[in-house]
Motif scaffolding. Sequence first.
Motif, PDB file in Angstrom:
ATOM      1  N   PRO A   6     -20.817  54.556  18.116  1.00  0.00           N
ATOM      2  CA  PRO A   6     -19.930  54.870  19.293  1.00  0.00           C
ATOM      3  C   PRO A   6     -20.073  53.744  20.420  1.00  0.00           C
ATOM      4  O   PRO A   6     -18.784  53.744  21.168  1.00  0.00           O
ATOM      5  CB  PRO A   6     -20.564  55.945  19.755  1.00  0.00           C
ATOM      6  N   ASP A   7     -20.990  52.905  20.498  1.00  0.00           N
ATOM      7  CA  ASP A   7     -20.813  51.789  21.525  1.00  0.00           C
ATOM      8  C   ASP A   7     -20.243  50.511  21.183  1.00  0.00           C
ATOM      9  O   ASP A   7     -19.959  49.658  21.862  1.00  0.00           O
ATOM     10  CB  ASP A   7     -22.261  51.626  22.095  1.00  0.00           C
ATOM     11  N   GLU A   8     -19.634  50.651  19.878  1.00  0.00           N
ATOM     12  CA  GLU A   8     -18.846  49.421  19.415  1.00  0.00           C
ATOM     13  C   GLU A   8     -17.395  49.464  19.805  1.00  0.00           C
ATOM     14  O   GLU A   8     -16.682  50.499  19.761  1.00  0.00           O
ATOM     15  CB  GLU A   8     -19.139  48.950  18.008  1.00  0.00           C
ATOM     16  N   PRO A   9     -16.514  48.364  20.029  1.00  0.00           N
ATOM     17  CA  PRO A   9     -15.322  48.302  20.334  1.00  0.00           C
ATOM     18  C   PRO A   9     -14.602  48.758  19.328  1.00  0.00           C
ATOM     19  O   PRO A   9     -13.485  49.534  19.459  1.00  0.00           O
ATOM     20  CB  PRO A   9     -14.955  46.705  20.353  1.00  0.00           C
ATOM     21  N   TRP A  19     -15.058  51.244  17.330  1.00  0.00           N
ATOM     22  CA  TRP A  19     -15.354  52.751  17.428  1.00  0.00           C
ATOM     23  C   TRP A  19     -14.256  53.362  18.586  1.00  0.00           C
ATOM     24  O   TRP A  19     -13.334  54.257  18.215  1.00  0.00           O
ATOM     25  CB  TRP A  19     -16.795  53.319  17.831  1.00  0.00           C
ATOM     26  N   ARG A  20     -14.286  52.435  19.646  1.00  0.00           N
ATOM     27  CA  ARG A  20     -13.349  52.927  20.834  1.00  0.00           C
ATOM     28  C   ARG A  20     -11.876  52.732  20.442  1.00  0.00           C
ATOM     29  O   ARG A  20     -11.148  53.518  20.803  1.00  0.00           O
ATOM     30  CB  ARG A  20     -13.959  52.157  21.996  1.00  0.00           C
ATOM     31  N   THR A  62     -11.147  55.574  18.309  1.00  0.00           N
ATOM     32  CA  THR A  62     -10.837  56.744  18.963  1.00  0.00           C
ATOM     33  C   THR A  62      -9.549  56.995  19.810  1.00  0.00           C
ATOM     34  O   THR A  62      -9.171  57.802  19.653  1.00  0.00           O
ATOM     35  CB  THR A  62     -12.172  56.835  20.129  1.00  0.00           C
ATOM     36  N   GLU A  63      -9.335  55.739  20.324  1.00  0.00           N
ATOM     37  CA  GLU A  63      -8.143  55.684  20.894  1.00  0.00           C
ATOM     38  C   GLU A  63      -6.766  55.842  19.889  1.00  0.00           C
ATOM     39  O   GLU A  63      -5.969  56.556  20.322  1.00  0.00           O
ATOM     40  CB  GLU A  63      -7.908  54.376  21.675  1.00  0.00           C
ATOM     41  N   ASP A 107     -23.140  62.397  17.414  1.00  0.00           N
ATOM     42  CA  ASP A 107     -22.012  62.316  18.721  1.00  0.00           C
ATOM     43  C   ASP A 107     -20.946  63.395  18.657  1.00  0.00           C
ATOM     44  O   ASP A 107     -20.558  63.860  17.677  1.00  0.00           O
ATOM     45  CB  ASP A 107     -21.227  61.071  18.340  1.00  0.00           C
TER      46      ASP A 107
END
Length: 126
Positions: A3-6, A8-9, A12-13, A41
């Motif tokens: 979840p802390d990796e770009p 992942w973000r 999610t977006e 998560d």
Amino acid sequence: MSPDEPEWRALTELGTLLIDQGQLADARTIFAGLAALAPADEAPLRNLATIAARERDWHEAARLAVMAIDRGADHAVRLLAGEAFVATGRYAEAGMVLRNLLALVPRDNAERALAGRAATLAERFC
């Protein structure tokens, strides 16, 4: 991927955008994959619960929302769980979730509208 990796973000977006555009099957694929990669998560489960609610699959929405709550989800997921419990006639469970939500949301908080909706549901159905 975590979840802390770009990446992942970015996924999610993309999944959130797909939900907003009504492409629920594609969004579900993304969030199911993320849930498998990071079972602790809450975010993928929260989004899967949202998808189930949009599809009016209230039993699945409730199940996923409770799983997300157990992993630390925010107040909006508690409201979604309450709505799903009401939609499935599980009023005692709705009352428990909604009263818990009302106890958590400060009265001077920006989430007053959310608390108002929870209070209305609790009064009407629980």
